[in-house]
Design a protein around this motif. Structure first.
Motif, short mmCIF file in Angstrom:
data_model
loop_
_atom_site.label_atom_id
_atom_site.label_comp_id
_atom_site.label_asym_id
_atom_site.label_seq_id
_atom_site.Cartn_x
_atom_site.Cartn_y
_atom_site.Cartn_z
N THR A 85 111.41 83.45 -10.01
CA THR A 85 110.30 83.98 -8.91
C THR A 85 110.32 85.45 -9.01
OG1 THR A 85 112.11 84.33 -7.21
CG2 THR A 85 110.87 82.24 -6.95
N GLY A 86 109.20 85.94 -8.51
CA GLY A 86 108.86 87.51 -8.75
C GLY A 86 108.42 87.45 -10.14
N PRO A 87 108.63 88.93 -10.49
CA PRO A 87 108.20 89.54 -11.98
C PRO A 87 109.18 88.79 -13.04
CG PRO A 87 109.95 91.12 -10.91
CD PRO A 87 109.50 89.95 -9.99
N GLY A 88 110.26 88.03 -12.74
CA GLY A 88 111.01 87.12 -13.72
C GLY A 88 111.99 87.81 -14.56
N GLY A 89 112.67 88.79 -13.68
CA GLY A 89 113.67 89.66 -14.41
C GLY A 89 114.94 88.55 -14.54
N PRO A 90 116.08 89.21 -15.28
CA PRO A 90 117.09 88.40 -15.70
C PRO A 90 118.02 87.82 -14.42
CG PRO A 90 117.67 90.81 -15.82
CD PRO A 90 116.12 90.71 -15.67
N ASN A 91 117.89 88.43 -13.33
CA ASN A 91 118.61 87.81 -12.14
C ASN A 91 117.53 87.41 -11.05
OD1 ASN A 91 121.50 88.36 -12.62
ND2 ASN A 91 120.74 90.72 -12.72
N ASP A 92 116.18 87.08 -11.29
CA ASP A 92 115.37 86.60 -10.74
C ASP A 92 115.28 85.01 -10.85
OD1 ASP A 92 114.38 88.93 -9.73
OD2 ASP A 92 112.85 89.00 -11.06
N VAL A 93 116.37 84.35 -11.27
CA VAL A 93 116.40 82.85 -11.45
C VAL A 93 117.91 82.53 -11.55
CG1 VAL A 93 116.59 83.27 -13.98
CG2 VAL A 93 115.96 81.08 -13.29
N GLY A 94 118.12 81.36 -11.19
CA GLY A 94 119.59 80.73 -11.27
C GLY A 94 120.08 80.54 -9.95
N ARG A 123 118.02 73.06 -9.21
CA ARG A 123 118.52 72.64 -10.39
C ARG A 123 119.97 73.06 -10.44
NH1 ARG A 123 114.53 70.26 -9.92
NH2 ARG A 123 112.94 69.50 -11.50
N PHE A 124 120.81 72.46 -11.47
CA PHE A 124 122.08 72.87 -11.67
C PHE A 124 121.87 74.04 -12.71
CE2 PHE A 124 126.27 72.74 -13.82
CZ PHE A 124 127.13 72.58 -12.72
N ASP A 125 122.69 75.03 -12.27
CA ASP A 125 122.92 76.33 -13.18
C ASP A 125 123.91 76.30 -14.11
OD1 ASP A 125 122.63 78.80 -14.28
OD2 ASP A 125 122.62 79.93 -12.28
N THR A 126 123.63 76.13 -15.34
CA THR A 126 124.70 75.67 -16.47
C THR A 126 125.33 77.23 -16.78
OG1 THR A 126 123.05 76.17 -18.01
CG2 THR A 126 123.73 73.96 -17.50
N GLU A 127 124.59 78.36 -16.36
CA GLU A 127 125.26 79.79 -16.65
C GLU A 127 125.99 80.55 -15.22
OE1 GLU A 127 122.14 82.21 -18.89
OE2 GLU A 127 120.94 80.64 -19.02
N THR A 128 126.08 80.05 -14.28
CA THR A 128 126.84 80.38 -13.28
C THR A 128 128.02 79.49 -12.90
OG1 THR A 128 124.72 81.46 -12.23
CG2 THR A 128 126.78 81.11 -10.64
N PRO A 129 129.32 80.15 -12.78
CA PRO A 129 130.37 78.92 -12.39
C PRO A 129 130.07 78.30 -11.23
CG PRO A 129 131.13 81.63 -12.92
CD PRO A 129 129.66 81.33 -12.98
N LEU A 130 130.33 77.20 -10.95
CA LEU A 130 130.08 76.34 -9.79
C LEU A 130 130.62 76.94 -8.54
CD1 LEU A 130 128.30 73.74 -8.80
CD2 LEU A 130 130.30 72.38 -9.26
N GLU A 131 131.77 77.47 -8.98
CA GLU A 131 132.34 78.05 -7.62
C GLU A 131 131.71 79.13 -7.07
OE1 GLU A 131 135.40 76.15 -10.60
OE2 GLU A 131 133.73 77.23 -10.62
N ALA A 332 118.80 73.05 -19.97
CA ALA A 332 120.15 73.59 -20.33
C ALA A 332 120.72 75.00 -20.33
CB ALA A 332 120.13 73.28 -21.92
N ARG A 333 119.67 75.64 -20.10
CA ARG A 333 119.86 77.10 -19.72
C ARG A 333 118.81 77.63 -18.68
NH1 ARG A 333 123.35 79.96 -22.82
NH2 ARG A 333 122.35 81.87 -22.38
N ARG A 334 118.80 78.57 -18.05
CA ARG A 334 118.13 79.33 -17.26
C ARG A 334 116.66 79.56 -17.67
NH1 ARG A 334 121.50 84.16 -14.39
NH2 ARG A 334 123.08 82.80 -13.37
N PRO A 335 115.80 79.19 -17.23
CA PRO A 335 114.41 79.41 -17.87
C PRO A 335 114.22 81.05 -17.83
CG PRO A 335 114.08 78.24 -15.66
CD PRO A 335 115.47 78.32 -16.15
N ALA A 336 113.59 81.58 -18.72
CA ALA A 336 113.12 82.79 -18.87
C ALA A 336 112.07 83.21 -17.70
CB ALA A 336 112.86 83.29 -20.18
#
Length: 336
Positions: A85-94, A123-131, A332-336
């Motif tokens: 969402t937003g401008p699509g920065g690295p932390n605007d997803v997941g 969706r499931f985020d493969t790049e963040t620990p589930l905990e 498989a990974r967070r979309p850019a």
């Protein structure tokens, strides 16, 4: 309108839910979107589903404005987090703690409410620990910003892992939101049995298979003007998998079954998903108020077992049933 429990929780939701994916903030003018929401309310729908990613946040704003003035306690408002969402920065997803916390605040502001009834991992985020993800959701609940937590398009194994972490924190997962229709049955083999075991319901999207199950698309013929298959704002891409002559021909075989039940094809499609006792609600969308009224007529319909068997026979060669498709279609990974 009938209501069903959401998972093993005490929350009841309308078995027909109104969703605004691909419509509010993109395909429809706000006035038309508001008319559809009001038609849903008039039909007895109390459950409304959206997501921050829909029309890049605009759909939440439109829904919030359309529901303004309604008694909040009489509604169940759902939204989701994961996609950019937003401008699509690295932390605007997941599903990192940062993105979840920032996203829930923004969603509440756009929806004009102090809390959502259900907050869902889109969706499931493969790049963040589930905990990390589950703990962040637990904090969202404890802060009163969401009442329940659910997921969307998670595999059976992901649901099991998430529930194992969520239960000890006192915020058990209560729902999964998958695609499900007479043509797309991939949840039946693994996701539904696991969900039954662990106390989750399905809130299903696309019960009419993007409109293909209305029967308006005919084999060997061009799509009708103004239909989703001709929409260049995302609709044509989503419906593309079904626009094959073998699928369209098989769908025409449902026409006599719908007639036997005195249902339209769309009503038959919605009623079919509601025969599954693990489905708490079928999400419908609409571009016109009369479409809401038509689809709501599927509530409470019981399809005899022999007709369910006939439907299986008609669609047996074209219905997708492979449970692996849930994982295959996941990012498989967070979309850019």
């Amino acid at each position: 309108m009938e209501h069903r429990h959401l998972g093993s929780s005490g929350l009841k939701i309308s078995e027909i839910a109104y969703g605004n994916w691909l419509t509010h903030g993109s395909q429809l003018e706000n006035e038309a979107a508001t008319a559809c929401v009001h038609a849903a309310l008039d039909a007895g729908i109390t459950t409304f589903d959206t997501a921050d990613v829909y029309a890049n946040t605009a759909a939440e704003t439109v829904l919030g404005e359309a529901l303004r003035g309604q008694r909040r306690e009489s509604l169940e408002i759902f939204t989701k987090v994961y996609w950019p969402t937003g401008p699509g920065g690295p932390n605007d997803v997941g599903l990192s703690r940062k993105h979840i916390m920032e996203s829930v605040h923004a969603s509440l502001r756009r929806l004009g409410t102090e809390y959502v009834d259900l907050y869902q991992a889109h969706r499931f985020d493969t790049e963040t620990p589930l905990e990390e993800t589950i703990q962040a959701f637990a904090d969202v609940v404890r802060q009163g910003k969401a009442l329940y937590i659910g997921v969307s398009e998670w595999t059976a194994d992901q649901i099991r892992a998430g529930q194992a972490l969520a239960r000890p924190l006192g915020i058990p997962l209560v729902s999964n939101q998958p695609q499900y229709s007479m043509l797309w049955r991939v949840i039946e083999g693994e996701v539904v049995p696991t969900s039954r075991e662990l106390g989750l319901s399905q809130i299903v999207w696309s019960p009419v298979a993007q409109g293909v199950l209305t029967g308006k698309y005919l084999p060997g013929q061009a799509a009708p003007a103004g239909s989703r298959a001709t929409d260049d704002k995302g609709g044509a891409r989503m419906i593309g998998r079904w626009m094959r002559d073998d699928v369209l021909a098989a769908v025409q075989g449902l026409v006599p079954i719908a007639a036997e039940l005195d249902l339209t094809m769309a009503q038959l499609a919605v009623a079919w998903v509601l025969q599954n006792d693990n489905v708490a609600a079928a999400i419908i969308g609409a571009s016109r108020p009369e479409q809401v009224a038509e689809n709501v007529a599927a509530a409470g319909v019981s399809i005899p077992a022999e007709l369910m068997t006939r439907i299986d026979s008609v669609l047996g060669q074209v219905a997708e049933t492979d449970p692996a498709r849930t994982a295959q279609d996941a990012p498989a990974r967070r979309p850019a």
